[in-house]
Design a protein around this motif. Structure first.
Motif, PDB file in Angstrom:
ATOM      1  N   ASN A 126       0.818  -1.216   0.000  1.00 59.55           N
ATOM      2  CA  ASN A 126       0.000   0.000   0.000  1.00 59.55           C
ATOM      3  C   ASN A 126       0.849   1.261   0.000  1.00 59.55           C
ATOM      4  OD1 ASN A 126      -1.925  -1.965   0.350  1.00 59.55           O
ATOM      5  ND2 ASN A 126      -2.946  -0.975   2.069  1.00 59.55           N
ATOM      6  N   PHE A 127       1.899   1.267   0.815  1.00 58.72           N
ATOM      7  CA  PHE A 127       2.728   2.467   0.902  1.00 58.72           C
ATOM      8  C   PHE A 127       3.849   2.460  -0.134  1.00 58.72           C
ATOM      9  CE2 PHE A 127       6.530   4.624   2.528  1.00 58.72           C
ATOM     10  CZ  PHE A 127       6.054   5.930   2.564  1.00 58.72           C
ATOM     11  N   THR A 128       4.785   1.517  -0.006  1.00 53.26           N
ATOM     12  CA  THR A 128       5.990   1.559  -0.839  1.00 53.26           C
ATOM     13  C   THR A 128       5.669   1.439  -2.319  1.00 53.26           C
ATOM     14  OG1 THR A 128       7.282   0.586   0.967  1.00 53.26           O
ATOM     15  CG2 THR A 128       8.250   0.528  -1.240  1.00 53.26           C
ATOM     16  N   HIS A 129       4.896   0.427  -2.699  1.00 56.30           N
ATOM     17  CA  HIS A 129       4.623   0.209  -4.119  1.00 56.30           C
ATOM     18  C   HIS A 129       3.730   1.290  -4.706  1.00 56.30           C
ATOM     19  CE1 HIS A 129       3.683  -1.543  -7.922  1.00 56.30           C
ATOM     20  NE2 HIS A 129       2.429  -1.792  -7.593  1.00 56.30           N
ATOM     21  N   HIS A 130       2.664   1.637  -4.021  1.00 59.88           N
ATOM     22  CA  HIS A 130       1.724   2.601  -4.598  1.00 59.88           C
ATOM     23  C   HIS A 130       2.242   4.041  -4.539  1.00 59.88           C
ATOM     24  CE1 HIS A 130      -1.937   0.433  -5.833  1.00 59.88           C
ATOM     25  NE2 HIS A 130      -1.465  -0.500  -5.030  1.00 59.88           N
ATOM     26  N   LYS A 131       3.080   4.342  -3.589  1.00 58.28           N
ATOM     27  CA  LYS A 131       3.673   5.686  -3.534  1.00 58.28           C
ATOM     28  C   LYS A 131       4.787   5.829  -4.569  1.00 58.28           C
ATOM     29  CE  LYS A 131       6.013   8.905  -0.370  1.00 58.28           C
ATOM     30  NZ  LYS A 131       5.096  10.040  -0.509  1.00 58.28           N
ATOM     31  N   TYR A 132       5.630   4.799  -4.682  1.00 63.26           N
ATOM     32  CA  TYR A 132       6.806   4.864  -5.551  1.00 63.26           C
ATOM     33  C   TYR A 132       6.658   4.000  -6.804  1.00 63.26           C
ATOM     34  CZ  TYR A 132       8.779   6.580  -1.132  1.00 63.26           C
ATOM     35  OH  TYR A 132       9.011   7.271   0.030  1.00 63.26           O
ATOM     36  N   THR A 133       5.460   3.844  -7.295  1.00 67.01           N
ATOM     37  CA  THR A 133       5.191   2.931  -8.400  1.00 67.01           C
ATOM     38  C   THR A 133       6.210   3.031  -9.535  1.00 67.01           C
ATOM     39  OG1 THR A 133       2.823   3.106  -7.933  1.00 67.01           O
ATOM     40  CG2 THR A 133       3.455   2.184 -10.066  1.00 67.01           C
ATOM     41  N   ASN A 134       6.910   1.925  -9.765  1.00 64.64           N
ATOM     42  CA  ASN A 134       7.840   1.758 -10.883  1.00 64.64           C
ATOM     43  C   ASN A 134       8.997   2.748 -10.890  1.00 64.64           C
ATOM     44  OD1 ASN A 134       6.171  -0.297 -11.641  1.00 64.64           O
ATOM     45  ND2 ASN A 134       5.977   0.324 -13.765  1.00 64.64           N
ATOM     46  N   ILE A 135       9.334   3.298  -9.731  1.00 64.45           N
ATOM     47  CA  ILE A 135      10.546   4.114  -9.632  1.00 64.45           C
ATOM     48  C   ILE A 135      11.693   3.173  -9.302  1.00 64.45           C
ATOM     49  CG2 ILE A 135      11.721   5.952  -8.372  1.00 64.45           C
ATOM     50  CD1 ILE A 135       8.990   7.195  -7.837  1.00 64.45           C
ATOM     51  N   VAL A 136      12.625   3.061 -10.236  1.00 65.54           N
ATOM     52  CA  VAL A 136      13.738   2.127 -10.074  1.00 65.54           C
ATOM     53  C   VAL A 136      14.583   2.555  -8.883  1.00 65.54           C
ATOM     54  CG1 VAL A 136      15.754   1.102 -11.170  1.00 65.54           C
ATOM     55  CG2 VAL A 136      13.741   1.682 -12.548  1.00 65.54           C
ATOM     56  N   PHE A 261      10.478   4.610 -14.048  1.00 67.76           N
ATOM     57  CA  PHE A 261      10.812   6.006 -13.791  1.00 67.76           C
ATOM     58  C   PHE A 261      12.067   6.108 -12.928  1.00 67.76           C
ATOM     59  CE2 PHE A 261       6.334   5.371 -14.403  1.00 67.76           C
ATOM     60  CZ  PHE A 261       5.987   6.351 -15.324  1.00 67.76           C
ATOM     61  N   THR A 262      12.716   7.268 -12.996  1.00 67.44           N
ATOM     62  CA  THR A 262      13.928   7.502 -12.230  1.00 67.44           C
ATOM     63  C   THR A 262      13.611   8.288 -10.957  1.00 67.44           C
ATOM     64  OG1 THR A 262      14.418   9.596 -13.323  1.00 67.44           O
ATOM     65  CG2 THR A 262      15.290   7.600 -14.355  1.00 67.44           C
ATOM     66  N   LEU A 263      14.545   8.247 -10.022  1.00 65.79           N
ATOM     67  CA  LEU A 263      14.420   9.035  -8.803  1.00 65.79           C
ATOM     68  C   LEU A 263      14.361  10.523  -9.142  1.00 65.79           C
ATOM     69  CD1 LEU A 263      14.387   9.177  -5.716  1.00 65.79           C
ATOM     70  CD2 LEU A 263      16.893   9.149  -5.768  1.00 65.79           C
ATOM     71  N   GLU A 273       1.288  14.945 -11.567  1.00 68.54           N
ATOM     72  CA  GLU A 273       2.311  14.098 -12.186  1.00 68.54           C
ATOM     73  C   GLU A 273       2.329  12.717 -11.555  1.00 68.54           C
ATOM     74  OE1 GLU A 273       5.539  17.458 -13.712  1.00 68.54           O
ATOM     75  OE2 GLU A 273       5.683  16.675 -11.662  1.00 68.54           O
ATOM     76  N   TRP A 274       1.979  12.626 -10.258  1.00 73.78           N
ATOM     77  CA  TRP A 274       1.833  11.310  -9.625  1.00 73.78           C
ATOM     78  C   TRP A 274       0.723  10.532 -10.330  1.00 73.78           C
ATOM     79  CZ3 TRP A 274      -2.215   8.757  -7.299  1.00 73.78           C
ATOM     80  CH2 TRP A 274      -1.904   7.592  -6.577  1.00 73.78           C
ATOM     81  N   TYR A 275      -0.397  11.192 -10.576  1.00 76.45           N
ATOM     82  CA  TYR A 275      -1.480  10.563 -11.328  1.00 76.45           C
ATOM     83  C   TYR A 275      -0.960  10.049 -12.674  1.00 76.45           C
ATOM     84  CZ  TYR A 275      -5.646  12.102  -8.626  1.00 76.45           C
ATOM     85  OH  TYR A 275      -6.637  12.266  -7.687  1.00 76.45           O
ATOM     86  N   LEU A 276      -0.222  10.893 -13.368  1.00 74.78           N
ATOM     87  CA  LEU A 276       0.267  10.542 -14.692  1.00 74.78           C
ATOM     88  C   LEU A 276       1.222   9.357 -14.628  1.00 74.78           C
ATOM     89  CD1 LEU A 276       0.058  11.386 -17.636  1.00 74.78           C
ATOM     90  CD2 LEU A 276       1.854  13.094 -17.240  1.00 74.78           C
ATOM     91  N   ARG A 277       2.056   9.314 -13.580  1.00 75.41           N
ATOM     92  CA  ARG A 277       2.974   8.174 -13.423  1.00 75.41           C
ATOM     93  C   ARG A 277       2.195   6.884 -13.201  1.00 75.41           C
ATOM     94  NH1 ARG A 277       5.449   6.420  -8.680  1.00 75.41           N
ATOM     95  NH2 ARG A 277       5.174   8.461  -7.663  1.00 75.41           N
ATOM     96  N   GLN A 278       1.106   6.956 -12.448  1.00 76.22           N
ATOM     97  CA  GLN A 278       0.290   5.757 -12.235  1.00 76.22           C
ATOM     98  C   GLN A 278      -0.320   5.272 -13.556  1.00 76.22           C
ATOM     99  OE1 GLN A 278       0.614   4.481  -9.174  1.00 76.22           O
ATOM    100  NE2 GLN A 278       1.761   6.356  -8.752  1.00 76.22           N
TER     101      GLN A 278
END
Length: 418
Positions: A126-136, A261-263, A273-278
């Motif tokens: 819920n926190f780590t994956h959904h907050k940082y979705t696909n950020i390597v 995505f990158t850090l 932009e968070w919406y767009l990343r999702q």
């Protein structure tokens, strides 16, 4: 490299992205304001159906020494476990039904049929994956610490065994989820110390003990002379659930079009932009009502990542609005059949088990990995984007990808002719 500038990659202006965010906020408010009796009936009926299925399966297994009863009982338990994990556990723990204020169906109280404690899942998922979705480097679900699924992950000889690791992960997926929560990959490298994970490990061991005791000791013993066949039926049901859950999750995160995505991109990210990343980091698969239900409505992974705490039974209607927004802002809506999405995922897993020198595409312009640089290297493409003065329509990422494909085809044809 992965995407470091989401505005450049999508060919949208800052105003476009802000407007998109406002429209997504409005969709959220509409659903929140309309939640009510219809949604409550849905989740209550789902719980009743799932529990009835499990009880019936357990009763059938009293006759599990007979092959038909073993097959039927295993299937009923397997389906029941899938529903519990996907449509109930995963979604209830996300807080999708907290608005009902029903203590039985509340994220703070629900404990699911899985070796990973729900409290741990809330943090790792819920926190780590959904907050940082696909950020390597931040999202541990990018490869789950054992798979290389983007060229941004440096190749290592251990990845040669990736096809086997993938098969084992699918088979023992619930155990993989528990180990993933403990970040065992970081424990191996020393990035995380065992002392820091002691309490978490104790919680996992307790949950594992309960799961093993329930499925492999208590319920088999309750069936008396049929204990051996009941034990194998329970194991089979868990394998059925593991394979299905693995398939649904992988098809939502690793097909072509589910971008990384990158850090650097994250550090300056706004809410729109968070919406767009999702939207860009998730993928759907096409499903009818039954398949959608059996996937926990995660066939709508894009909608889930946009609104993880909205009721899953509303994702189908939300998806209509998201598709309309994708058309309006000229964004791709990544979807396909379930076999197609898994085929792309499996191709990526097999391909990226090899060193980069055996791969033809680049880290900026490959089917499974791309960045804004894929457009820069095609000189002169970017300035054609914006609002078409003749039609008034936006020309964004979807048009850019189509033009990039044509550019590549022309280039390849010229190379062959030469």
């Amino acid at each position: 490299m992965a995407i470091s500038d989401i505005q450049e990659y999508t060919h949208l202006t800052e105003a476009d992205i802000e407007a998109l965010g406002a429209e997504l906020d409005a969709i959220r408010r509409d659903v929140e304001d309309s939640r009510g009796e219809r949604d409550a009936r849905y989740i209550q009926r789902t719980i009743a159906f799932q529990r009835s299925l499990i009880v019936a399966g357990r009763l059938v297994l009293f006759a599990s020494r007979k092959r038909p009863a073993w097959l039927l009982g295993s299937a009923m338990l397997g389906v029941g476990k899938i529903i519990e994990n996907m449509e109930l556990g995963h979604n209830v723990i996300h807080g999708q039904w907290d608005w009902m204020n029903d203590p039985e169906i509340h994220s703070s109280n629900w404990e699911w049929d899985n070796t990973c404690p729900s409290s741990g899942w809330k943090h790792s998922h819920n926190f780590t994956h959904h907050k940082y979705t696909n950020i390597v480097g931040l999202d541990n679900d990018v490869g789950y610490g054992v798979l290389r699924i983007t060229r941004d992950q440096k190749w290592h000889p251990k990845y040669l065994g990736q096809p086997l690791v993938n098969a084992l992960l699918a088979t023992f997926f619930e155990w993989g989820v528990a180990l993933h929560h403990l970040e065992t990959d970081k424990l191996r490298t020393g990035e995380v110390k065992w002392e820091d994970k002691k309490e978490m490990a104790i919680d996992v061991l307790r949950k594992v003990g309960r799961q093993v005791g329930k499925d492999y000791i208590l319920f088999p013993l309750l069936t008396g002379p049929a204990w051996k066949s009941t034990l194998t039926a329970n194991a089979t049901a868990n394998f059925i659930r593991n394979y299905w859950t693995y398939g649904v999750i992988f098809c939502g995160h690793f097909p072509d079009g589910a971008e990384k995505f990158t850090l650097e991109e994250y550090e300056t990210e706004t809410q729109p932009e968070w919406y767009l990343r999702q939207m860009l980091g998730s993928a759907n698969f096409r499903a009818g009502p039954v398949l959608a239900f059996m996937s926990g409505n995660l066939c709508y992974q894009i909608e889930h990542h946009l609104f993880p705490d909205l009721p899953s039974n509303r994702y189908a209607e939300i998806s209509v609005k998201i598709r309309a927004l994708c058309d309006k802002y000229d964004l791709p809506y990544t979807t396909g059949s379930l076999p197609h999405q898994y085929g792309q995922t499996l191709r990526t897993i097999l391909k990226l088990s090899l060193p980069n020198r055996f791969l033809s595409a680049t880290a900026d312009d490959a089917p499974e990995t791309s960045s804004e640089l894929k457009f820069r290297i095609r000189g002169g493409m970017k300035e054609v984007f914006g609002v078409d003065p003749e039609t008034g329509k936006r020309r964004g990422l979807r048009t850019a990808l189509a033009m990039a494909g044509k550019h590549t085809a022309v280039r390849d044809h010229a190379v062959r002719e030469h």
